[in-house]
Design an enzyme around this catalytic site. Structure first.
Site, PDB file in Angstrom:
ATOM      1  CG  ASN A 191      40.724  35.283  46.572  1.00 22.72           C
ATOM      2  OD1 ASN A 191      41.399  34.431  46.007  1.00 22.72           O
ATOM      3  ND2 ASN A 191      39.632  35.810  46.014  1.00 22.72           N
ATOM      4  CE  LYS A 223      49.750  55.364  46.359  1.00 26.27           C
ATOM      5  NZ  LYS A 223      51.154  55.734  46.476  1.00 26.27           N
ATOM      6  N   PRO A 282      27.518  39.954  42.712  1.00 23.63           N
ATOM      7  CG  PRO A 282      27.626  39.939  40.385  1.00 23.63           C
ATOM      8  CD  PRO A 282      28.046  40.731  41.591  1.00 23.63           C
ATOM      9  CG  ASP A 283      26.630  33.166  44.570  1.00 22.70           C
ATOM     10  OD1 ASP A 283      27.064  32.417  43.664  1.00 22.70           O
ATOM     11  OD2 ASP A 283      26.708  32.882  45.772  1.00 22.70           O
ATOM     12  CG  PHE A 323      35.549  24.069  43.920  1.00 23.81           C
ATOM     13  CD1 PHE A 323      35.185  23.736  42.631  1.00 23.81           C
ATOM     14  CD2 PHE A 323      36.709  23.504  44.454  1.00 23.81           C
ATOM     15  CE1 PHE A 323      35.948  22.849  41.883  1.00 23.81           C
ATOM     16  CE2 PHE A 323      37.481  22.621  43.717  1.00 23.81           C
ATOM     17  CZ  PHE A 323      37.097  22.289  42.418  1.00 23.81           C
ATOM     18  CE  LYS A 368      29.720  28.390  50.957  1.00 22.98           C
ATOM     19  NZ  LYS A 368      31.142  28.539  51.162  1.00 22.98           N
ATOM     20  CE  LYS A 397      26.869  29.805  46.932  1.00 24.81           C
ATOM     21  NZ  LYS A 397      27.973  30.594  46.348  1.00 24.81           N
TER      22      LYS A 397
HETATM   23  O1  PMT Z   1      43.454  28.513  43.206  1.00 16.21           O
HETATM   24  P1  PMT Z   1      44.176  27.626  44.204  1.00 16.21           P
HETATM   25  O2  PMT Z   1      45.299  28.358  44.902  1.00 16.21           O
HETATM   26  O3  PMT Z   1      44.620  26.323  43.577  1.00 16.21           O
HETATM   27  O4  PMT Z   1      43.136  27.244  45.355  1.00 16.21           O
HETATM   28  C1  PMT Z   1      42.033  26.453  45.046  1.00 16.21           C
HETATM   29  C2  PMT Z   1      40.751  26.948  45.744  1.00 16.21           C
HETATM   30  C3  PMT Z   1      40.880  26.778  47.248  1.00 16.21           C
HETATM   31  C4  PMT Z   1      40.503  28.426  45.411  1.00 16.21           C
HETATM   32  C5  PMT Z   1      39.572  26.087  45.165  1.00 16.21           C
HETATM   33  O5  PMT Z   1      39.801  24.737  45.455  1.00 16.21           O
HETATM   34  C6  PMT Z   1      38.241  26.526  45.744  1.00 16.21           C
HETATM   35  O6  PMT Z   1      37.821  26.128  46.815  1.00 16.21           O
HETATM   36  N1  PMT Z   1      37.510  27.422  45.007  1.00 16.21           N
HETATM   37  C7  PMT Z   1      36.279  28.059  45.502  1.00 16.21           C
HETATM   38  C8  PMT Z   1      36.649  29.176  46.436  1.00 16.21           C
HETATM   39  C9  PMT Z   1      35.446  29.910  46.991  1.00 16.21           C
HETATM   40  O7  PMT Z   1      35.277  31.055  46.702  1.00 16.21           O
HETATM   41  O8  PMT Z   1      34.634  29.182  47.737  1.00 16.21           O
HETATM   42  P2  PMT Z   1      33.315  29.773  48.495  1.00 16.21           P
HETATM   43  O9  PMT Z   1      32.924  28.706  49.436  1.00 16.21           O
HETATM   44  O10 PMT Z   1      33.554  31.151  49.021  1.00 16.21           O
HETATM   45  O11 PMT Z   1      32.255  29.890  47.319  1.00 16.21           O
HETATM   46  C10 PMT Z   1      31.352  28.847  47.006  1.00 16.21           C
HETATM   47  C11 PMT Z   1      31.176  28.720  45.519  1.00 16.21           C
HETATM   48  O12 PMT Z   1      30.501  29.857  45.010  1.00 16.21           O
HETATM   49  C12 PMT Z   1      32.467  28.573  44.727  1.00 16.21           C
HETATM   50  O13 PMT Z   1      32.225  27.647  43.697  1.00 16.21           O
HETATM   51  C13 PMT Z   1      32.671  29.975  44.139  1.00 16.21           C
HETATM   52  O14 PMT Z   1      33.349  29.918  42.882  1.00 16.21           O
HETATM   53  C14 PMT Z   1      31.234  30.427  43.958  1.00 16.21           C
HETATM   54  N2  PMT Z   1      31.023  31.889  44.048  1.00 16.21           N
HETATM   55  C15 PMT Z   1      31.260  32.531  45.227  1.00 16.21           C
HETATM   56  C16 PMT Z   1      30.982  33.876  45.312  1.00 16.21           C
HETATM   57  C17 PMT Z   1      30.485  34.563  44.176  1.00 16.21           C
HETATM   58  N3  PMT Z   1      30.239  35.874  44.233  1.00 16.21           N
HETATM   59  N4  PMT Z   1      30.288  33.912  43.030  1.00 16.21           N
HETATM   60  C18 PMT Z   1      30.550  32.590  42.947  1.00 16.21           C
HETATM   61  O15 PMT Z   1      30.385  31.971  41.874  1.00 16.21           O
END
Ligand code: PMT
Length: 426
Positions: free
Chosen positions: A234, A313, A329-330, A348, A362, A366
């Site tokens: 991503n 490949k 896993p989350d 986030f 969330k 969560k």
């Molecule tokens: O890195 P930059 O270019 O500066 O950009 C910053 C950012 C946009 C990446 C950052 O500000 C941000 O939003 N990070 C969280 C991105 C994300 O994956 O969001 P989400 O809404 O998909 O996930 C929710 C939360 O679960 C997040 O805290 C994520 O870290 C966490 N998560 C998600 C999936 C997973 N399998 N495990 C997790 O811990």
């Protein structure tokens, strides 16, 4: 009440009383590095302003600085012999340079000339001051002072950017009439302003909330292998998470940063653990989460990974290719679900629409203590230098408007400190 419009939504927000969580618990030990610019004549006043505010100041001068201000003046106002030589047997017999590097709670470099900034950016250790900066894990603040043309030269701009990315804090420069007769940006900030800014941080640095607390943080993207050369990834650059790691460190926390692949250097004083996949990030976090007081998940973790990465490949024989993906896993949910030694957990939320509704879902689903939501997509959020956040916790919210990610990280750190303190106050 404070009002803000963010993501097109007007918010009423309780003002966060950061000052209420902040107290200076002990005298800050400040290592003041003075380099050779005309603004060095202001350093005796700077030392006095720092001492007035309760700091202990050890001055270290570069060789050129002595042409602009005498070591004797700085010794008189600081009450400590000024250090300048790297290989001085007498000084080394007292406190050697490694001990001096460890002594400092903060390093302040004022004035910082273009030459000194270039040496810092290159990581040189060719005199006592630059050696101390490399040998110390203390937060570094730099107050530049130079001719306006030198400040705007692409070489200086790139060097300053390197320092910022490394987690150094820049104070100034101010714009105005210069000693050389020109007008523009390059004047060192006034000593009282530097002292206020530094010791306001020091207050935050020794806040009861964050000083010495272990904060575990994720940042950057993850990569999920399709075959040995391709992956599902991503757009996360790590800028937001790294800025947060630097701000938490400046606030006095012991920060461990579990990072996916980024081009960024680890902020000074932060322990970085490099991982590539969501599974590796999960393992690195779960091994440390119970020892952390606070967990912050700023990483953009892949929700799915290829079910069976191809050992060699993949060849392009067919017109279409179907990848089967399985859930990762989350990490955030698993930390929040810990039943023993659960850290204060901050997530986030990266959303393209319905930011508030998705973020609140969330927060609840969560089981988080706090969530920082950002709008993403079309050049916003991911990769950008600026960002805006809507921060929610149970019973409260706060809007942080669009600003550079380092400034946003400072503001979010203050909010985290405030809510963490509230959660531990019984
Ligand atoms: O890195 P930059 O270019 O500066 O950009 C910053 C950012 C946009 C990446 C950052 O500000 C941000 O939003 N990070 C969280 C991105 C994300 O994956 O969001 P989400 O809404 O998909 O996930 C929710 C939360 O679960 C997040 O805290 C994520 O870290 C966490 N998560 C998600 C999936 C997973 N399998 N495990 C997790 O811990």
């Amino acid at each position: 009440m404070e009002c803000a419009t963010i993501f097109g939504v007007s918010m009423e927000c309780p003002r966060v009383n950061v000052a209420s969580t902040v107290s200076v618990e002990k005298s800050q030990k400040i290592l003041l590095g003075v380099s050779g610019g005309i603004a060095a004549y202001k350093c005796p006043e700077l030392v006095r302003r720092l001492v007035e505010r309760g700091a202990t100041v050890q001055v270290v001068m570069t060789e050129a600085a002595a042409s602009f201000v005498t070591p004797l003046s700085l010794q008189a106002v600081s009450g400590r012999p000024v250090r300048s030589a790297l290989l001085d047997p007498r000084a080394e017999a007292g406190m050697d340079h490694i001990a001096l590097a460890r002594w400092a709670d903060q390093i302040l470099i004022a004035p910082a000339t273009a030459h000194l900034i270039a040496r810092l950016a290159c990581g040189l250790a060719d005199d006592l001051l630059t050696t101390l900066v490399l040998a110390s894990t203390a937060p570094v603040t730099v107050a530049p002072a130079m001719n306006q043309q030198m400040w705007q030269h692409p070489a200086t701009v790139a060097n300053v950017e390197t320092l910022r990315r490394r987690g150094y804090r820049l104070l100034g420069p101010a714009a105005g009439a210069q000693a050389c007769g020109e007008t523009g940006p390059g004047r060192m900030l006034e000593p009282a302003d530097i002292a206020d800014a530094l010791l306001a941080d020091a207050a935050a640095g020794t806040s009861a909330a964050l000083a010495g607390r272990h904060v575990l943080l994720t940042a950057g993207p993850t990569r999920e292998a399709i075959d040995p050369v391709r992956y599902v990834g991503n757009r996360s650059s790590g800028k937001m998470g790294y800025a947060l790691a630097a701000a938490l460190r400046r606030a006095g926390a012991e920060v461990t940063l579990v990072s996916g692949p980024t081009a960024l250097p680890a902020p000074a004083g932060v322990t970085r653990i490099d991982v590539e996949t969501a599974a590796e990030m999960h393992a690195a976090v779960m091994a440390r989460a119970r020892d952390a007081a606070i967990f912050v998940a700023a990483a953009a973790v892949a929700d799915y990974r290829p079910a069976a990465p191809h050992p060699g490949k993949l060849k392009k024989h067919a017109d279409t290719l179907t990848l089967e993906l399985v859930r990762n896993p989350d990490i955030l949910a698993d930390v929040a679900a810990l039943t023993a030694d659960r850290p204060f957990t901050v997530g986030f939320a990266a959303e393209t629409d319905d930011v508030e509704a998705h973020a609140l879902a969330k927060l609840h689903n969560k089981g988080l203590d706090m969530i920082a939501a950002n709008r993403v997509g079309s050049g916003v959020g991911f990769e950008a230098d600026d960002n805006a956040l809507l921060v929610f916790w149970h019973g409260g919210r706060h809007a942080l408007p669009m600003m550079p990610k380092p400034a946003l990280a400072e503001a979010l750190t203050a909010l985290i400190a405030d809510r963490y303190a509230a959660s531990t106050s019984g």
